[in-house]
Every structure is written in structure tokens, then in C-alpha cells.
Design an enzyme around this catalytic site. Structure first.
Site, short mmCIF file in Angstrom:
data_model
loop_
_atom_site.label_atom_id
_atom_site.label_comp_id
_atom_site.label_asym_id
_atom_site.label_seq_id
_atom_site.Cartn_x
_atom_site.Cartn_y
_atom_site.Cartn_z
N HIS A 1 11.13 34.89 177.99
CA HIS A 1 11.29 34.55 176.58
C HIS A 1 11.18 35.73 175.62
CE1 HIS A 1 6.93 34.81 176.77
NE2 HIS A 1 6.92 34.90 175.46
C1 UD1 Z 1 5.46 33.34 170.66
C2 UD1 Z 1 4.54 34.57 170.65
C3 UD1 Z 1 4.53 35.22 172.01
C4 UD1 Z 1 4.20 34.22 173.09
C5 UD1 Z 1 5.16 33.04 172.99
C6 UD1 Z 1 4.86 31.97 174.03
C7 UD1 Z 1 4.39 35.90 168.56
C8 UD1 Z 1 4.79 37.15 167.92
N1 UD1 Z 1 5.04 35.58 169.70
O1 UD1 Z 1 6.79 33.78 170.90
O2 UD1 Z 1 3.55 36.24 172.02
O3 UD1 Z 1 4.28 34.83 174.36
O4 UD1 Z 1 5.02 32.48 171.69
O5 UD1 Z 1 5.79 30.94 173.91
O6 UD1 Z 1 3.52 35.21 168.06
N2 UD1 Z 1 10.95 27.28 168.75
C9 UD1 Z 1 11.19 25.95 168.98
N3 UD1 Z 1 10.12 25.11 168.97
C10 UD1 Z 1 8.85 25.52 168.71
C11 UD1 Z 1 8.64 26.89 168.47
C12 UD1 Z 1 9.69 27.76 168.50
O7 UD1 Z 1 12.31 25.54 169.21
O8 UD1 Z 1 7.92 24.69 168.74
C13 UD1 Z 1 12.09 28.22 168.77
C14 UD1 Z 1 12.56 28.57 167.39
O9 UD1 Z 1 13.92 28.72 167.42
C15 UD1 Z 1 11.90 29.90 167.13
C16 UD1 Z 1 11.91 30.52 168.53
O10 UD1 Z 1 11.69 29.41 169.42
O11 UD1 Z 1 12.57 30.66 166.18
C17 UD1 Z 1 10.84 31.55 168.74
O12 UD1 Z 1 9.56 31.02 168.42
P1 UD1 Z 1 8.38 31.94 167.86
O13 UD1 Z 1 7.20 31.08 167.65
O14 UD1 Z 1 8.86 32.74 166.71
O15 UD1 Z 1 8.11 32.98 169.01
P2 UD1 Z 1 8.04 32.84 170.61
O16 UD1 Z 1 9.25 33.50 171.17
O17 UD1 Z 1 7.74 31.44 171.03
#
Ligand code: UD1
Length: 386
Positions: A223
Site C-alpha cells: 500500500h
Molecule cells: C495510512 C498510514 C500508513 C499506514 C496505513 C495502513 C499515514 C501517513 N499513513 O496510509 O502509515 O501504514 O495507513 O493502512 O498516516 N481510503 C479508503 N477508506 C478508508 C481510508 C482510506 O478508501 O477508510 C483510501 C482513500 O482513497 C485514501 C487512501 O485510501 O485517500 C489512502 O488513505 P490514507 O489514510 O491517506 O493513507 P494510507 O495509505 O491508508
């Protein structure tokens, strides 16, 4: 004493669960001395990567949900700070406790310190040295301003000393995530792998014989933006998986929402979905992932926590990163993980040499299932440094 602890994203949940249990046990023995409030920033809001963990790990529902959701880093951090400041002004806690390295810890530790509230960081001192990782920035800032730095291993304590952190702020308390692993081992063991696949599959629903250790299978999680956000990086990884791995053994890939979105954008999702030996699953609950880890022949991952769990369970782990903030999990320190970056030749070479290695569980010092009690004691025993 009033404590606010903070969670935001998936890797926080398994670390806060034992801390809350330690508070409950302490209160039961000492007459509710600690008033605890759990705050969820809501960075991860989807049920499959948030609610499921609360249920399985028996975490009480968050007392306060900041409703921050997705967004750019600045949006996530900024919105969390605005909302968390209101909570602090209202609750006036003695301590704010943050765990791990996601955006919530940066936002909440800075906000706490600006309100002159003491801050404790559980899992302090990890350093990848890679300033392109948002998590590294979160770790550096939080450790620089926190009052109490609880480290999972001696290497992390040493990192803090090298940065000039006063000795009195550092306590080596062990790895709190392993508390959760030990507490849930038996429950995970009892699950059925075919059932996990049937219930969480995105593409194929039936697979026989995966419970047999002879057949064997590989597991993958991926991821990190550095692996999934560019087609030039993601496509060769997919080619390797299809040509080298799935031609030999089944691959179970639990797919993060971000990665799925990128596969679709790059026109790779259909090929992945239609391969008969590639089992795409929704993000799994904690117990299901632990069960797969216990039985996998090999794991491909760019997650930090999985490197640690593989070390305890002895599962050969190929870490698709060029660095790790958790060097104690590397083969040369006795762990199970090898860094392979996203260089396909290196991935292939290590895959071939790791595939038939026997499991070699390794337990670093104080990864003993009792870190949470030590963390709570460190807070209770804290004396302000002058
Ligand atoms: C975050 C953490 C990372 C961790 C990971 C575990 C930071 C900087 N990153 O990254 O350290 O390893 O979580 O999963 O805090 N999204 C959904 N549903 C959700 C949440 C996110 O669909 O409930 C999608 C959205 O499109 C979002 C993308 O996933 O933009 C990324 O989510 P985000 O929370 O920004 O970062 P992670 O890649 O999950």
C-alpha cells in the site's frame, strides 16, 4: 489522572487495544484513578479497516470521533489539529498518548504540546532515515516534542540517544503490538483458511486444500505510495507475481483501498482479478490476517507491523522497501525479513532462496506480551524533568 489516547488508522488499533486493557486492569485494582478518553481521528473510516478491528480486538467504541476522513496530508493533519484542540480545551487531560507513526500522531502530539499537555509516544525511536516517507516525518516531530518516549527495542532507544534526547525521557518498554498477537493467537489458530477466502474474496470464492501446510501459499500486502502510485513500479511487481509466484503457488493478496484504486487507474485490475491462482481479498480483520501469516510459506509486504509479526511467527518475509524503521526484524538481527525494494531481480532472487526456508520464530527482548503494563507504569511513574 486524565489520559486521552488517540487512534487514526489501522496500524494504531492493535497497539492501543492492550493499552486500554492495562488501564482497565489498573482501575479495577486501584479504584478508577485513571479517567480515560479514546479519540478516533477517523483517518480510516471504512468498516473493513476500522470497525472490524474494534470488534475483534474488543476495543471500546471511541468516546470522541473527529470525523477527519481522507484528504491530502496537510488536510488530514490540519483538520485533525483543529478538531483535537477543541477536545483538549474541553477535557483538559494530564496526558495525551499517541502510538505508531500515522498522521494522527503528528497532529495530536503538536496540538497537545501547544496546549502545554504532556505527551507520551508509544513505539518511539523507530527511524528509517527516509525523509520521503510521511511516517518518518511524523516520528521525528513527535519524538522531538514528546515528554515520554517508550521504545519497542534497544536499537530505537539508541536512535533517541544519538539525537540527544535526555535519558530520563526514554523507557524501553517492549513491543506493544506483540501483546495483541499473543492475546489472539489461539483465536486466530481456530479459523479456517478456506472460510477466510470465501468470506472476503473479491474474485474467487472457493479454494480447497489451503489448510494443508504441504500445498502452501504466499500472502501479499502492498500500500505504500512508493510502490503503488506509479505504473512503472507497480506493473513489474504484478508481472513478477503472475509469472513467478502464481505459476507455482497460490497467492493471497489482501488489497488496500489505495492499491485497488491504482490498479484500476493503470488498467491492471482485470488481469489481477481474472488470474485463477491469485486470490484477491478485501482488507482482512486482525485475526484473519494472523491466521494467514501463521500458515503462509512466504509473505510479500511493505507494511511495518507485518515485519514484526513475521519475526515472532518465523514466516519468511520479503519487505518491498529499500529501508526499514524496524531493523530488529531483519535476518541479520535474527528476524524474518529481507529488504528487496522494488527491484524485480532482487525480489526474484530472495523469493527463490526464501521459499523453502523453514520457519524460524525469533522473540526480541521484551516482545513478551506485557509491554502495555510497562507503558502505563512509565506514565504513572513519570517525574517531570527539569
Ligand atoms: C495510512 C498510514 C500508513 C499506514 C496505513 C495502513 C499515514 C501517513 N499513513 O496510509 O502509515 O501504514 O495507513 O493502512 O498516516 N481510503 C479508503 N477508506 C478508508 C481510508 C482510506 O478508501 O477508510 C483510501 C482513500 O482513497 C485514501 C487512501 O485510501 O485517500 C489512502 O488513505 P490514507 O489514510 O491517506 O493513507 P494510507 O495509505 O491508508
Amino acid at each position: 489522572m486524565k489520559i486521552i489516547s488517540v487512534v487514526g488508522a489501522r496500524p494504531n488499533f492493535m497497539k492501543i487495544a492492550p493499552f486500554i486493557k492495562a488501564i482497565d486492569t489498573y482501575n479495577a485494582l486501584n479504584g478508577n484513578i485513571i479517567e480515560h478518553t479514546l479519540v478516533h481521528t477517523d483517518q480510516h473510516y471504512d468498516d473493513c479497516i476500522s470497525k472490524a478491528f474494534f470488534e475483534q480486538l474488543d476495543i471500546p467504541e471511541a468516546d470522541i470521533n473527529l470525523g477527519v476522513g481522507s484528504g491530502t496530508h496537510a488536510e488530514q493533519v490540519g483538520n485533525t489539529m483543529i478538531e483535537f484542540e477543541k477536545v483538549l480545551k474541553d477535557k483538559k487531560p494530564d496526558w495525551v498518548v499517541v502510538v505508531g507513526d500515522v498522521n494522527a500522531i503528528l497532529a495530536c502530539s503538536v496540538t497537545a504540546k501547544k496546549e502545554n499537555i504532556k505527551c507520551c509516544h508509544i513505539e518511539a525511536g523507530l527511524r528509517s532515515g527516509d525523509m520521503t516517507m510521511p511516517e518518518e516525518i511524523n516520528r521525528l516531530v513527535t519524538d522531538r516534542i514528546s515528554d515520554l518516549l517508550l521504545t519497542p527495542d534497544p536499537l530505537s532507544s539508541e536512535n533517541l540517544r544519538k539525537e540527544g534526547v535526555p535519558e530520563g525521557k526514554i523507557r524501553f518498554t517492549g513491543n506493544i503490538m506483540i501483546d495483541t498477537l499473543e492475546r489472539n493467537r489461539n483465536k486466530a489458530e481456530a479459523l479456517d483458511i478456506n472460510e477466510i477466502i470465501r468470506q472476503n474474496s473479491v474474485n474467487h470464492f472457493e479454494l480447497n486444500n489451503l489448510n494443508s501446510p504441504v500445498a502452501g501459499f504466499a500472502v501479499m500486502t502492498l500500500h505504500r505510495p512508493s510502490n503503488v502510485d506509479r505504473k512503472e513500479t507497480l506493473e513489474p511487481i504484478i508481472r513478477f507475481l503472475i509469472d513467478d509466484v502464481c505459476s507455482e503457488i497460490p497467492l493471497i493478496w489482501t488489497i488496500h483501498p489505495r492499491t485497488r484504486k491504482m490498479l484500476e487507474t493503470f488498467g491492471l485490475l482485470n488481469e489481477v482479478m481474472s488470474h485463477k491462482n491469485l486470490f484477491l481479498l478485501e482488507p482482512l480483520g486482525y485475526l484473519e490476517m494472523l491466521k494467514l501469516n501463521m500458515n503462509a510459506r512466504i509473505i510479500f509486504t511493505d507494511s511495518g507491523g507485518l515485519q514484526e509479526e513475521c519475526t515472532i511467527l518465523g514466516t519468511p518475509c520479503l519487505t518491498l522497501r529499500w529501508n526499514t524503521e524496524r531493523p530488529i526484524t531483519l535476518l541479520e538481527h535474527g528476524g524474518a525479513s529481507v529488504l528487496v525494494g522494488n527491484n524485480i531481480r532482487l525480489i526474484r532472487k530472495e523469493y527463490l532462496s526464501s521459499l523453502n526456508k523453514p520457519r524460524k520464530p525469533f522473540r526480541p527482548e521484551l516482545w513478551d506480551g506485557h509491554a502495555a503494563e510497562r507503558c502505563l507504569n512509565a506514565i504513572l511513574e513519570y517525574r517531570k524533568l527539569t
